[in-house]
Design an enzyme around this catalytic site. Sequence first.
Site, PDB file in Angstrom:
ATOM      1  N   SER A 230      34.334 -15.023   4.279  1.00  0.00           N
ATOM      2  CA  SER A 230      34.775 -14.734   5.640  1.00  0.00           C
ATOM      3  C   SER A 230      36.143 -14.043   5.571  1.00  0.00           C
ATOM      4  CB  SER A 230      34.794 -16.017   6.473  1.00  0.00           C
ATOM      5  OG  SER A 230      34.860 -15.718   7.845  1.00  0.00           O
ATOM      6  N   PHE A 231      37.163 -14.543   6.257  1.00  0.00           N
ATOM      7  CA  PHE A 231      38.462 -13.874   6.161  1.00  0.00           C
ATOM      8  C   PHE A 231      39.018 -13.946   4.742  1.00  0.00           C
ATOM      9  CE2 PHE A 231      43.098 -13.468   7.318  1.00  0.00           C
ATOM     10  CZ  PHE A 231      43.017 -12.135   7.708  1.00  0.00           C
TER      11      PHE A 231
END
Length: 406
Positions: A230-231
Amino acid sequence: MGLFFADPLFERFAVRALSPALYGGADFGECFVAASKIAPGDTDSWFCAWTATADRLVQIAESCATAGHAVSAREAWLRASNYYRTAWLPLFAAPVDPRLVEAFDRESEAFARAAALMTPAVEAVEIPYEGTSLPGYFHRADDSGQPRPLLIATNGYDATVHEAHFAHAVAAVRRGYHCLTFDGPGQGRPLIHQGLVFRPDWEAVVGPVVDHALSRPEVDPQRIALIGWSFGGYLAPRAASGEHRLAACIADPGQWDLLEALRTNLPLPPAVRERLPEIDPAELEGFEAQIRSNPSLQWTVRRALWVHGLDSIADYFRIAGDYSLRGRAERIRCPTLVAWAEGDPIARFAEQLHAALRCPRTLVRFTAAEGAGGHCEETARSLFHQRAYDWLDAVFASPGAAHPCR
């Protein structure tokens, strides 16, 4: 209508709750029964349904543990940990809802009870960091004490060190890797209990984690890899651009520039989009009205403000440009795998990251036809693990793999 809900936000959360079933984090029936008790768009009924499911499993785990059924107790505690996390996801915002803190603490306790019953034992660790510490878990591939390669796993905006067990550690340990999961500033306990928020220079976070890893005799210092999901698809390559003791890096999905991603993905007025980040907050009034009318967008923005320690969407736009790999990707020296998933808007700039790399590089594509087209391939995580870890096996087995970054 989705698998669970017509509501896109609740559907997203419920699929995420189910996705670790392959690795012991969920059961199909439990998820479907919990979802059946939730009123559309009702956060209170969401929280009650998932916490009730988790509480029931804790009772099972405690009964099994008392009777000496360690495997049954461990499995129930693991699922309970995942469901407690699922319960607090819609509440993820500041000011912090007390129910979120309570559910997170129960998530943490349930996972700790499960970890104590794993074989080999999963060790809770505290990693020294700027006058405090970051929580982590060290997952051993075996108890031999012989040096083995290590995978360090970093999270993104809202995952926790406990969810990382299912996302990374189980598959890594099965392949003979030790795995060190941790939560950094803006994540898990550091955010909820320590008040630490994100910082763009993630190498300053991963450096102490590598220090801890190198203090352990069972870790091969020449074969330490970092994965971010994800991030973390920004955080991991950013860390690798400055932490050159890493021997490999995996970005899932590859990211490039947060401000550019916001400019592309958010429904902003054209005039505002053109001039970001230099805008008058008054110009965002129409966009803020859109946020209030869209639960998914509202949740995404409120989450971002909390993890970055900000008060307004205008502030978010102003700091977003700090989270960029422009001028940094070229500094990564170790072999790097960049993941791209067909239906994941977060992966939109993965090819740009891949093109900017000057190290040995690999772009791996995941498609909807494979069942892997969503965010972080969460509905086909085993396929991601096969491709990513097979690549890592090859990197570490190749001639010159020792300290390839030096």
